[in-house]
Motif scaffolding. Structure first.
Motif, short mmCIF file in Angstrom:
data_model
loop_
_atom_site.label_atom_id
_atom_site.label_comp_id
_atom_site.label_asym_id
_atom_site.label_seq_id
_atom_site.Cartn_x
_atom_site.Cartn_y
_atom_site.Cartn_z
N VAL B 337 0.84 -1.21 0.00
CA VAL B 337 0.00 0.00 0.00
C VAL B 337 0.87 1.25 0.00
O VAL B 337 0.65 2.18 -0.78
CB VAL B 337 -0.95 -0.02 1.22
N ALA B 340 2.69 1.68 -3.32
CA ALA B 340 1.74 2.09 -4.36
C ALA B 340 1.38 3.56 -4.20
O ALA B 340 1.32 4.30 -5.18
CB ALA B 340 0.49 1.22 -4.27
N LEU B 341 1.16 4.00 -2.96
CA LEU B 341 0.79 5.40 -2.72
C LEU B 341 1.89 6.34 -3.20
O LEU B 341 1.63 7.31 -3.93
CB LEU B 341 0.52 5.62 -1.23
N VAL B 343 4.36 5.77 -5.36
CA VAL B 343 4.54 5.74 -6.81
C VAL B 343 3.39 6.45 -7.51
O VAL B 343 3.60 7.22 -8.46
CB VAL B 343 4.67 4.27 -7.30
N ALA B 344 2.16 6.24 -7.03
CA ALA B 344 1.00 6.87 -7.67
C ALA B 344 1.07 8.38 -7.52
O ALA B 344 0.72 9.13 -8.43
CB ALA B 344 -0.28 6.33 -7.06
#
Lengths: 161, 347
Positions: B337, B340-341, B343-344
């Motif tokens: 999580v 992903a946060l 990178v996003a």
């Protein structure tokens, strides 16, 4: 192989050491690039591995001597006479772990394609998967509290799963 | 390159990789006996050859000549198939591991230092290594021995439990590199930041948590100390291979050590930048140095495996399961999580 063959990799096309038919085949067939060709070496490698395993087992069977006796042929139980049957019952926990594994591994596998394209999906992709992981975690929390992850006795005493 | 030459080159590469892998397996065993010996104030093997270097060969010959028992109480087909399954999948998973860059030999041959460059290499490895559990489960069941059955059950439950954490620890790397191809994952880690620190996933990508989750899950997957419950000799004699003798017994060891090598290779590729390292000199050195760096990194993993074995005691089974499900799994999910946060947000 002859000496020329050893230089095969260094020279442009010294294929004299192969029979004509092989040389023709090597020269004529162009090298396609498709899935089959990509996976062909993997298939060959697997077949070599299977061959290796078979050869080793067979060699051991052929070479090793065999002088069986009653003691050698009985199931090993630390020198005691075997008691009872092997096909007895074992803990239901193993089945439970098997089931949980399928659920969670499928969930983990769903994350793979998402992970690869996350850079293109940006925040939209993150929130979409965040909801998914949240649902995943609710289930995880549930089985945790239910005691499915406890291997030791307490949950069994309570008569739960 | 033509088809015939392609197959010829593939065969040469396969032969080379098999030779190197089997040698690596044999000498990892030697290294383990030697290092653990020194850690326990012993010498380890010393008699066969200088420093006991020929010990693996002597062991191999000995295994071949030992009595090959097939007890009457076993399920014969599966009993023979189990070690074969274990060894063949352990040897197959190395096929998609890249050892270095592409190499040009003469004008005709241009090939990767890898048996085959498939774009889902990581999935192939995960799939093939997962199949290895069948060898252990079947050997435990088919032996018809209580110790074997318990060892096989424990091993299967342990391997599938830790496989989830193992799989999730790779997601962070997939997010960072955006590819399943092991070659592209390595290329995504090339270069430096802050002048000198290499852009390996463990540093630059902040994947050190994933790295440790991977490492621990990998130890459990390969049934090594401190997770070697399946063959806990104080309670289960030898676990799932209690009823095996001669070469069939050795094949389980071959599979275990081949898996260790694969796991070390994968850790190097995913977290430690694969074959990246200082490269200089003429073309031949430019080809060989990456391979050298790769092997050096894998060697470090092999050494840590042995070091851990010489240092740590064994878990209890409930501790093992609790550690896998209640610690590693949540940590792996948190890592996914957070990665992903970040990178996003950046992209």
């Amino acid at each position: 192989m002859c000496a020329q063959c050893l230089t095969l990799f260094a020279l442009n096309s010294s294929l004299e050491c192969f029979p004509n038919s092989v040389a023709n085949y090597i020269d004529l067939a162009p090298m396609p690039d498709n899935y089959f060709v990509r996976y062909l070496p993997l298939l060959i490698h697997f077949l070599v591995a299977v061959g290796f395993a078979s050869v080793v087992v067979t060699l051991s069977w052929l070479i090793g001597y065999r002088r069986p006796s009653r003691a050698k042929m009985s199931p090993y139980e630390c020198g005691m006479t075997p008691i009872g049957d092997t096909q007895s019952r074992f803990s239901v926990k193993f089945y439970l772990v098997g089931m949980l594994f399928i659920l969670f591994d499928v969930e983990a596998v769903f994350l793979y394609p998402w992970a690869v394209i996350l850079r293109k999906l940006k925040m939209f992709g993150f929130w979409e998967m965040f909801v998914y992981i949240a649902i995943f975690l609710v289930g995880f929390f549930y089985i945790w509290k239910k005691g499915a992850l406890d291997w030791a006795a307490p949950s069994a005493k309570r008569g739960e799963v | 390159m033509s088809v015939g030459l392609f197959i010829l080159v593939s065969l040469v590469k396969i032969a080379l990789v098999f030779f190197i892998l089997l040698t690596a397996v044999a000498y990892t065993v030697w290294l383990e006996r030697k290092v653990v010996g020194h850690m326990q104030n012993r010498w380890g093997p010393t008699r066969v050859g200088p420093f006991g270097l020929l010990q693996p060969a002597a062991d191999g010959v000995k295994f071949l000549f030992k009595e090959d028992l097939t007890p009457p109480h076993v399920h014969k087909t599966l009993y023979i198939a189990a070690p074969m399954i274990a060894v063949m999948f352990a040897l197959t998973s190395i096929a998609v591991i890249p050892f270095g860059n592409w190499v040009a030999i003469g004008d005709t041959i241009y090939t990767p230092l890898q048996i085959t460059d498939v774009n889902i290499g990581l999935l192939v490895i995960l799939g093939v290594t997962s199949l290895g559990v069948y060898g252990i489960a079947l050997s435990g069941w088919s032996s018809n021995n209580k110790y074997s059955l318990l060892g096989g059950l424990r091993a299967s439950a342990q391997m599938i439990s830790y496989e989830i954490s193992l799989g999730l620890s790779l997601v962070g790397v997939l997010i960072l590199s955006g590819s399943f191809s092991l070659r592209e994952i390595v290329q995504a880690q090339s270069g430096h930041f802050w002048g000198f620190i290499p852009k390996w996933n463990i540093f630059y990508g902040g994947q050190f948590v994933a790295f440790f989750v991977y490492l621990m899950a990998a130890y459990a997957e390969t049934n090594r100390i401190p997770f070697d419950l399946p063959e806990a000799e104080t309670e289960l004699v030898a676990g799932y291979h209690t009823e095996y003798s001669a070469m069939k017994f050795a094949m389980f060891f071959m599979a275990e050590y081949a898996n260790m090598v694969t796991v070390g290779c994968l850790a190097t590729l995913l977290f430690l930048g694969g074959w990246s390292g200082p490269i200089f000199g003429p073309y031949i050195l430019q080809v060989l140095l990456p391979v050298f760096w790769f092997v050096a990194k894998v060697f470090v993993f092999m050494f840590i495996y042995i070091w851990v074995r010489g240092t740590l005691p064994r878990f209890r089974y409930d501790q093992l399961m609790a550690f896998g499900w209640k610690f590693l799994l949540p940590v792996a999910i948190a890592n996914v999580v957070i990665t992903a946060l970040i990178v996003a947000l950046r992209s």
